[in-house]
Design an enzyme around this catalytic site. Structure first.
Site, mmCIF file in Angstrom:
data_model
loop_
_atom_site.group_PDB
_atom_site.id
_atom_site.type_symbol
_atom_site.label_atom_id
_atom_site.label_comp_id
_atom_site.label_asym_id
_atom_site.label_seq_id
_atom_site.Cartn_x
_atom_site.Cartn_y
_atom_site.Cartn_z
ATOM 1 N N TYR A 47 -45.202 61.873 19.049
ATOM 2 C CA TYR A 47 -45.542 62.302 17.690
ATOM 3 C C TYR A 47 -45.871 61.081 16.833
ATOM 4 O O TYR A 47 -46.881 61.060 16.123
ATOM 5 C CB TYR A 47 -44.394 63.114 17.085
ATOM 6 C CG TYR A 47 -44.574 63.411 15.623
ATOM 7 C CD1 TYR A 47 -45.560 64.304 15.202
ATOM 8 C CD2 TYR A 47 -43.793 62.786 14.658
ATOM 9 C CE1 TYR A 47 -45.753 64.555 13.854
ATOM 10 C CE2 TYR A 47 -43.974 63.048 13.319
ATOM 11 C CZ TYR A 47 -44.959 63.930 12.915
ATOM 12 O OH TYR A 47 -45.156 64.176 11.581
ATOM 13 N N GLU A 105 -43.029 71.346 7.470
ATOM 14 C CA GLU A 105 -42.225 70.629 6.472
ATOM 15 C C GLU A 105 -41.366 71.606 5.667
ATOM 16 O O GLU A 105 -40.235 71.292 5.299
ATOM 17 C CB GLU A 105 -43.107 69.812 5.521
ATOM 18 C CG GLU A 105 -43.873 68.685 6.178
ATOM 19 C CD GLU A 105 -43.014 67.555 6.711
ATOM 20 O OE1 GLU A 105 -41.803 67.500 6.424
ATOM 21 O OE2 GLU A 105 -43.559 66.716 7.445
ATOM 22 N N TRP A 130 -36.307 66.411 11.296
ATOM 23 C CA TRP A 130 -37.685 66.604 11.765
ATOM 24 C C TRP A 130 -37.685 66.808 13.275
ATOM 25 O O TRP A 130 -38.502 67.552 13.808
ATOM 26 C CB TRP A 130 -38.556 65.409 11.362
ATOM 27 C CG TRP A 130 -39.982 65.577 11.752
ATOM 28 C CD1 TRP A 130 -40.692 64.804 12.620
ATOM 29 C CD2 TRP A 130 -40.898 66.600 11.309
ATOM 30 N NE1 TRP A 130 -41.976 65.285 12.744
ATOM 31 C CE2 TRP A 130 -42.123 66.379 11.949
ATOM 32 C CE3 TRP A 130 -40.784 67.681 10.432
ATOM 33 C CZ2 TRP A 130 -43.239 67.194 11.747
ATOM 34 C CZ3 TRP A 130 -41.898 68.492 10.231
ATOM 35 C CH2 TRP A 130 -43.105 68.242 10.881
#
Length: 186
Positions: free
Chosen positions: A19, A41, A49
């Site tokens: 990522y 988000e 995350w």
């Protein structure tokens, strides 16, 4: 062979490294991808995350591949189905917030031609390149994320506090927060 030096937050495993190396901080100008990050988000608020990244494929399937036109038309049956989907974060407020965000997203598109035109206008269409030495130097919010958050809320968006907005700005490359010794700086 020398391994790459990366921002410290992504060294947990290959999912995080991939990522970081291929998405985080790369400028995103396509509305579909901007909406995907907005959804992710939204669900990340209050969580890590990493948790969201692990469930990203499940979110993609559950939310019709982040098709905001479909999401804007979700009914109570779909909300109930999402609340029963163990593959995602089953938070009713966030699910309903995502539906509200899809509607607000399309209104912004109507007004500005695209969501990208709207959101990138805050930075003059180009990434803000920061020069932080370490991860502890990175802010959670900035005056600009405060401003964007306030404007998004005024437009009907949900779960878009300044911290979420700044994370979105980092993820979509509106700000480049790769630390000084990260290979992405080269």
């Amino acid at each position: 062979m020398k391994s790459k030096t990366r921002c410290a937050w992504c060294e947990k495993d290959d999912l995080y490294r991939d990522y970081h190396d291929n998405e985080w901080g790369n400028p995103v100008y396509h509305d579909d991808k901007l909406f995907e990050f907005l959804v992710l988000e939204t669900f990340q608020a209050g969580l890590s995350w990493y948790t969201i990244l692990k469930k990203r494929d499940n979110f993609r399937k559950a939310f019709d591949f982040f098709d905001y036109k479909k999401i804007a038309n979700y009914n109570e049956n779909k909300v109930t189905a999402l609340l029963q989907d163990a593959g995602i974060i089953r938070n009713q407020l966030k699910i309903r917030g995502t539906i509200a965000n899809a509607i607000a997203f399309m209104k912004v598109q109507e007004e500005f031609g695209s969501f990208s035109n709207y959101i990138w206008n805050f930075t003059g269409g180009k990434p803000i390149v920061n020069h932080y030495k370490t991860m502890k130097d990175l802010p959670a919010t900035t005056p600009l994320s405060d401003e964007i958050s306030k404007d998004l809320k005024k437009r009907g968006f949900k779960f878009v506090g300044s911290t979420v907005v700044y994370a979105h700005m980092q993820a979509t490359g509106m700000v480049d927060d790769h630390v000084a010794d990260c290979w992405k700086r080269e």
